[in-house]
Design an enzyme around this catalytic site. Sequence first.
Site, PDB file in Angstrom:
ATOM      1  N   ARG A 183      28.980  57.867  55.270  1.00 44.21           N
ATOM      2  CA  ARG A 183      28.688  59.454  55.816  1.00 44.21           C
ATOM      3  C   ARG A 183      28.715  59.353  57.840  1.00 44.21           C
ATOM      4  O   ARG A 183      29.036  60.576  58.244  1.00 44.21           O
ATOM      5  CB  ARG A 183      27.645  59.357  55.744  1.00 44.21           C
ATOM      6  CG  ARG A 183      27.058  61.176  56.060  1.00 44.21           C
ATOM      7  CD  ARG A 183      26.072  61.482  54.932  1.00 44.21           C
ATOM      8  NE  ARG A 183      24.936  61.387  53.918  1.00 44.21           N
ATOM      9  CZ  ARG A 183      23.931  60.620  55.203  1.00 44.21           C
ATOM     10  NH1 ARG A 183      24.256  60.714  56.708  1.00 44.21           N
ATOM     11  NH2 ARG A 183      22.800  59.547  54.742  1.00 44.21           N
ATOM     12  N   TYR A 188      40.260  84.203  58.493  1.00 47.96           N
ATOM     13  CA  TYR A 188      40.663  83.922  57.208  1.00 47.96           C
ATOM     14  C   TYR A 188      39.333  84.304  56.219  1.00 47.96           C
ATOM     15  O   TYR A 188      38.345  84.229  56.651  1.00 47.96           O
ATOM     16  CB  TYR A 188      40.763  82.421  57.058  1.00 47.96           C
ATOM     17  CG  TYR A 188      40.682  81.977  55.777  1.00 47.96           C
ATOM     18  CD1 TYR A 188      41.446  81.477  54.866  1.00 47.96           C
ATOM     19  CD2 TYR A 188      39.337  80.825  55.877  1.00 47.96           C
ATOM     20  CE1 TYR A 188      41.015  81.105  53.441  1.00 47.96           C
ATOM     21  CE2 TYR A 188      38.763  79.914  54.387  1.00 47.96           C
ATOM     22  CZ  TYR A 188      39.936  80.666  53.033  1.00 47.96           C
ATOM     23  OH  TYR A 188      39.499  80.159  52.322  1.00 47.96           O
ATOM     24  N   ASP A 215      40.516  78.644  65.734  1.00 52.57           N
ATOM     25  CA  ASP A 215      40.568  78.066  64.853  1.00 52.57           C
ATOM     26  C   ASP A 215      42.320  77.680  64.714  1.00 52.57           C
ATOM     27  O   ASP A 215      43.093  78.626  64.991  1.00 52.57           O
ATOM     28  CB  ASP A 215      40.630  78.721  63.355  1.00 52.57           C
ATOM     29  CG  ASP A 215      41.031  78.482  61.962  1.00 52.57           C
ATOM     30  OD1 ASP A 215      42.147  77.191  62.002  1.00 52.57           O
ATOM     31  OD2 ASP A 215      40.183  78.663  60.957  1.00 52.57           O
ATOM     32  N   LYS A 252      45.888  71.699  55.744  1.00 50.99           N
ATOM     33  CA  LYS A 252      47.121  72.593  55.900  1.00 50.99           C
ATOM     34  C   LYS A 252      48.521  71.856  56.544  1.00 50.99           C
ATOM     35  O   LYS A 252      48.868  70.995  56.185  1.00 50.99           O
ATOM     36  CB  LYS A 252      46.643  73.691  56.607  1.00 50.99           C
ATOM     37  CG  LYS A 252      45.962  74.466  56.063  1.00 50.99           C
ATOM     38  CD  LYS A 252      45.971  74.883  54.919  1.00 50.99           C
ATOM     39  CE  LYS A 252      45.039  75.952  54.027  1.00 50.99           C
ATOM     40  NZ  LYS A 252      43.804  75.743  54.954  1.00 50.99           N
TER      41      LYS A 252
HETATM   42  N1  PLP Z   1      41.048  78.491  58.568  1.00 48.51           N
HETATM   43  C1  PLP Z   1      42.501  78.998  57.714  1.00 48.51           C
HETATM   44  C2  PLP Z   1      43.017  80.039  59.175  1.00 48.51           C
HETATM   45  C3  PLP Z   1      42.337  78.755  56.864  1.00 48.51           C
HETATM   46  O1  PLP Z   1      43.463  79.587  56.668  1.00 48.51           O
HETATM   47  C4  PLP Z   1      41.811  77.936  55.480  1.00 48.51           C
HETATM   48  C5  PLP Z   1      41.964  77.747  54.860  1.00 48.51           C
HETATM   49  O2  PLP Z   1      43.398  78.814  54.184  1.00 48.51           O
HETATM   50  C6  PLP Z   1      40.670  77.007  56.468  1.00 48.51           C
HETATM   51  C7  PLP Z   1      40.389  77.990  57.871  1.00 48.51           C
HETATM   52  C8  PLP Z   1      39.759  77.099  55.047  1.00 48.51           C
HETATM   53  O3  PLP Z   1      40.232  75.497  54.822  1.00 48.51           O
HETATM   54  P1  PLP Z   1      39.910  75.562  53.604  1.00 48.51           P
HETATM   55  O4  PLP Z   1      40.402  75.194  52.680  1.00 48.51           O
HETATM   56  O5  PLP Z   1      40.363  73.808  54.245  1.00 48.51           O
HETATM   57  O6  PLP Z   1      38.383  75.278  53.605  1.00 48.51           O
END
Ligand code: PLP
Length: 399
Positions: A60, A112, A184, A209
């Site tokens: 961890r 998101y 992000d 992604k």
């Molecule tokens: N940020 C963006 C732009 C996303 O599209 C997503 C998920 O689709 C996330 C964060 C969250 O990621 P996770 O699904 O890996 O928790």
Amino acid sequence: MGQGQEKRDGGVSGSSIATRTVRAGVDSDSGHNAVMPPVHLSSTFRFHGLGQKAEYDYTRSGNPTRSNLAEALADLEGGFGATITGSGMAAIHLVCQLVGRRELLIAPHDCYGGTHRLLTTMAKVDRFDVLFVDQSDRDALAAAFALGPKMILVETPSNPLLRVTDFSLVREFAEKFGTVMVADNTFLSPVFQNPLALGADIVVHSTTKYLNGHSDVVGGVAIAKTESLHEELEWWANCLGVTGAPFDSFLTLRGLRTLQVRMAQQAQTAKGLAELLRQHPRVRQVFYPGLEDHPNHQVAKRQQMGFGAMLSFELANLQEVERFVQSLVFFSLAESLGGVESLVAHPATMTHAAMSPEARRTAGISDGLIRLSVGLESAQDLGRDITAALNRVSIEAVS
Ligand code: PLP
């Protein structure tokens, strides 16, 4: 503009991104001289002796396989260090720890859906204050910054409408007010955008992604520009227990090796599909920053090294959306994005269903909006598939 190989910045010098992704961690194994770094699944590590901790003690807190991925990602984004988390949401939750009670966090009004849900809930339980702002609106940003925010979260291009936020504008305000700027970078990856070089203090990704790229891992990362921010995030990640699993790190590093070629090819196909969609009479609007008439095209050109492989477009209503997605052959109807396989999503009922209908309306997410994650299938096959599905929508509308 090139395909992301040449224009590098962010304190990362020397070799190109293609070389660095392929070579990350290669030849680092001192145990058996394995060329590719091995996976260390052990949850615990033996002490040298009483009070003599080795480099790692408990997974961890730290793990050699996770460190391999963290070093690669910190290098690609030009940060001091990277904290690998169990999901993208865990990475966003992690950076939120830097915001205290009654302090303010500014977020994009069209972020998101999961991020929107997390921040709204945190505000509701009085963890901190949140203000959702249209970050392309200078006056709205100025009014929000006048409240003295502790942190601003930027998501550009935004999900699902591909709006582009001008980093230079946010940076100007963030510097003036001493606000921590978090970006992000999930939609573009370091191949097409380096937020730290554009003024951000922390970059987050859903590594689920493009970075992993094969839709077989859920993971995240927070990359800090400075040692002190990195130390703080590391401390919180261990305290909260949000660090990523070693095998997931191993798979993500494996996927990362082809990042540059995947991004370049997928973006090229996406541009072609955006142009094709724009010409179809059934399509009301196409959202892709690589199109010259996209309202933020010039900003995107200035701060990005490519336009990415995500696009969205609008049909008239839910019935048309239903007919369209049912007719597709090479796009799977699924959430997520950034994999080698093409996906189609309906934000209003899928990725952004967690937002209230009113919040979706404010963000401009209509029931007719469709989002595509363009993969590595042949551009001709994908184009034919989309045209056939749109034609079917037209035929059924007439009959
Ligand atoms: N940020 C963006 C732009 C996303 O599209 C997503 C998920 O689709 C996330 C964060 C969250 O990621 P996770 O699904 O890996 O928790």
